[in-house]
Design an enzyme around this catalytic site. Sequence first.
Site, short mmCIF file in Angstrom:
data_model
loop_
_atom_site.label_atom_id
_atom_site.label_comp_id
_atom_site.label_asym_id
_atom_site.label_seq_id
_atom_site.Cartn_x
_atom_site.Cartn_y
_atom_site.Cartn_z
N ASP A 281 0.91 -1.49 0.06
CA ASP A 281 -0.01 -0.22 -0.37
C ASP A 281 0.76 1.39 -0.01
O ASP A 281 1.84 1.30 0.25
CB ASP A 281 -0.95 -0.43 1.22
CG ASP A 281 -0.61 -0.08 2.67
OD1 ASP A 281 0.31 0.62 2.74
OD2 ASP A 281 -1.04 0.62 3.71
N ASN A 289 -5.22 11.91 0.45
CA ASN A 289 -7.12 11.92 -0.01
C ASN A 289 -7.30 12.99 0.84
O ASN A 289 -8.54 13.86 0.37
CB ASN A 289 -7.36 10.66 0.52
CG ASN A 289 -8.51 9.66 -0.66
OD1 ASN A 289 -8.51 10.44 -1.86
ND2 ASN A 289 -8.11 8.70 -0.76
N HIS A 294 -10.79 13.71 -3.11
CA HIS A 294 -10.94 12.20 -2.98
C HIS A 294 -10.56 12.31 -4.73
O HIS A 294 -9.82 11.28 -5.39
CB HIS A 294 -12.20 11.87 -3.52
CG HIS A 294 -12.35 10.53 -1.81
ND1 HIS A 294 -12.16 9.32 -1.47
CD2 HIS A 294 -12.28 11.67 -0.95
CE1 HIS A 294 -12.10 9.62 -0.14
NE2 HIS A 294 -12.57 10.82 0.59
N ASP A 298 -7.60 9.59 -6.77
CA ASP A 298 -7.59 8.72 -7.97
C ASP A 298 -6.75 8.75 -8.68
O ASP A 298 -6.84 7.57 -9.07
CB ASP A 298 -9.50 9.11 -7.83
CG ASP A 298 -10.72 9.01 -7.45
OD1 ASP A 298 -9.79 7.41 -6.36
OD2 ASP A 298 -11.87 8.05 -7.58
N ASP A 324 -5.65 2.11 -1.41
CA ASP A 324 -4.36 1.87 -1.73
C ASP A 324 -3.73 1.04 -2.04
O ASP A 324 -2.72 0.74 -2.14
CB ASP A 324 -3.64 3.42 -1.11
CG ASP A 324 -3.97 2.77 0.11
OD1 ASP A 324 -4.40 2.69 0.43
OD2 ASP A 324 -2.69 3.43 0.66
#
Length: 672
Positions: A281, A289, A294, A298, A324
Amino acid sequence: MSRFFSRGRETMRKLLWASRFMHWLRDLMALPEDDPALAATQLAALSQYVPAFYLVLIFNLTSLAITHMRVAPPLLGRAIPLLLLITATIRLALWLHRRRHLTPREDAVRKLRAARRSGVVLGSCAGGWALLLLPYGDVYQRLQVEITVALTLLTCFICLISLRSAAILLGLIVGVPYALVFLSAPQTPVRLSGAGTVLVLFVTLQMLLRNAADFVALSHSERELQRRQRETQLLSDENSRLAYLDSLTGLPNRRRFFAELEQALSDAAQGGRCLAVALMDLDRFKGINDMHGHAAGDRLLSQVGARLRRLVGEGIFIARLGGDEFGVILRDCQGGAAVRQFAADVRHVLEAPCIVGDRLATISSSLGVAIYPDAGGTAEELFERADYALYHGKQTEKGGMVLFSREHETRIRAEARLEQAFRHSDMESELWVAFQPIVDVAQRKVVAFEALARWQSPELGLVSPGLFVPLAERSQLVCPMTAVLLQKALAAAREWPEHVSLNFNLSPYNFTSVETMSRLRTLVTGSGLAPSRIEFEVTESALLDDFEHAQSCLRELRALGARIALDDFGTGFSSLSHVSRLQLDKIKIDRSFVIDVHSSATSANIVKTIISLCDNLRLDCVVEGVETLEQLHTIAALGGHFIQGFLISRPVPAEAVAGLIAGFEAAAPHAA
Ligand code: C2E
Ligand code: CA
Ligand code: CA
């Protein structure tokens, strides 16, 4: 004049009829030139029946030849039937051979035409030969010819159902002379039986023509059905492709990952090879984020996905599992070396900065790896262990790779034992609260006590909150635990002097349940302790998952009159935006900056900066973990007013609090 016109009209009508008849005939005779698929179907059907036609023909030729051998002239009685028999046998052999071989579609029309030509030529010759035999032999032999020709024609109509033009041609070439011969016979019985036979042949031909049209329609609808099936298959293939794809990164998704893992495991088990499962991750993704939104998160994930796709290759499978988190399967890995190489490759592809929000930032990732068969035998075991390694990797150092080891295994067992014991514990009697004072340095006065959870397990003894609090968080026991602890802490604090407050730690998981928040509020309002004497401590990590929600929970607590402190400041994101958006009352500087505050300029600077930030924002500031006088003096020199740490006192049981407060008051400057 009018006669001329009426004759002209008559001629025109005849011409019209003639042209219609020619059209009809052409349609009947036509082969499906522009429809190779239909032609292939016709040819396939023909291959099934034509051998039967040739068999019947051979049998009938032989029977007529045998009965007429002696009565007919040699050419008619022997040579011609022999030639016809040889040709029919060759044709039969050819058709039997063709039945076993598939004809390409493009060739089907040509083959149909050839089949029609040879069938019609051979059938006509045979029919003609049979009719030529009529003048020879007695009445029985004439009857034999009549029946044989009729039966052969019938067989030919039935067998040529898929090639109607051949059947019609044979009907015309053989059937018409046959009808003429028998219908014009002088004997009435022969004429009548001939008429009956012609009628049967005509009706059969009629049926054949209708069936031929049905055959074409059936073949069309069959092909339409196949086309629809192909379309449905394509759609379903596309659906299952999408069902296994992560649309953001273009990588396979979680479902596909587990399907692939099961397959890879069974291959590895069969081949006796090893296999690595890695979970990866991105470090600090939650913060990104939260800070950039967001959409920016993304975008970052799709950039990372595109870079990771470059690493996919022989034996390397990468999927996005969600958020993630990415999952990797390394087939045939040669132990740790291949895994280390992969980790280096990941570092390499992530080296170049990514676009984060409106700027460029370097991203790092942490990897947790479990190797089959050492770390586990099933997909779940390997996944859990890789997750465990990742979790522990994140705790110690971010941006690294941690291989699941024996030490982890021992720890897992210990944790499982701990979890088991905690699940079966009686929280009410086994949990208790220790209190550690927070003092005002200048006044030498205790201003508050921080409540610290303790678990006295009958089985395991005294367990540190560093162990059982995360465990309670993982196993969804944190909410009942918090309620028990808060109740006990409030009961103890009620006994304290008015100027001494209670600091109580909240876990991120307390915010996830509406019931817990309402239970905590009820406990506060029903405790009899003024809410202004209660301060809730939260860490930044508690806020990151859902900042808005956490903010509204804190607002509810503040609405009661309680205060909010930001705990362990400096270890997380230390985001000023959090500080300004949260309406805090206090910041607690983490112990890690205090350890070397007297010897490290960096730590001293950090502590000084946070203290002056708090001064500017009119926030209280507590420096945690003060253990030595040296540290105390440095902090005081840096402007720190409130401290907490072993130098003042270790956490003590509730019963010891009163004595501690009294001791302080006795030692305070104004008491002297
Ligand atoms: P924390 O909130 O940062 O609590 C302070 C921790 O630092 C306490 O450890 C305390 O004993 C320790 N400490 C205080 N002064 C010193 C010092 O001078 N030197 C050193 N080395 N340590 C010092 P404790 O009691 O083991 O608690 C550890 C952590 O467990 C707490 O860190 C907190 O995060 C969590 N925790 C404790 N009680 C609760 C609770 O009731 N609820 C929740 N959610 N978490 C709790
Ligand atoms: Ca705390
Ligand atoms: Ca702390």
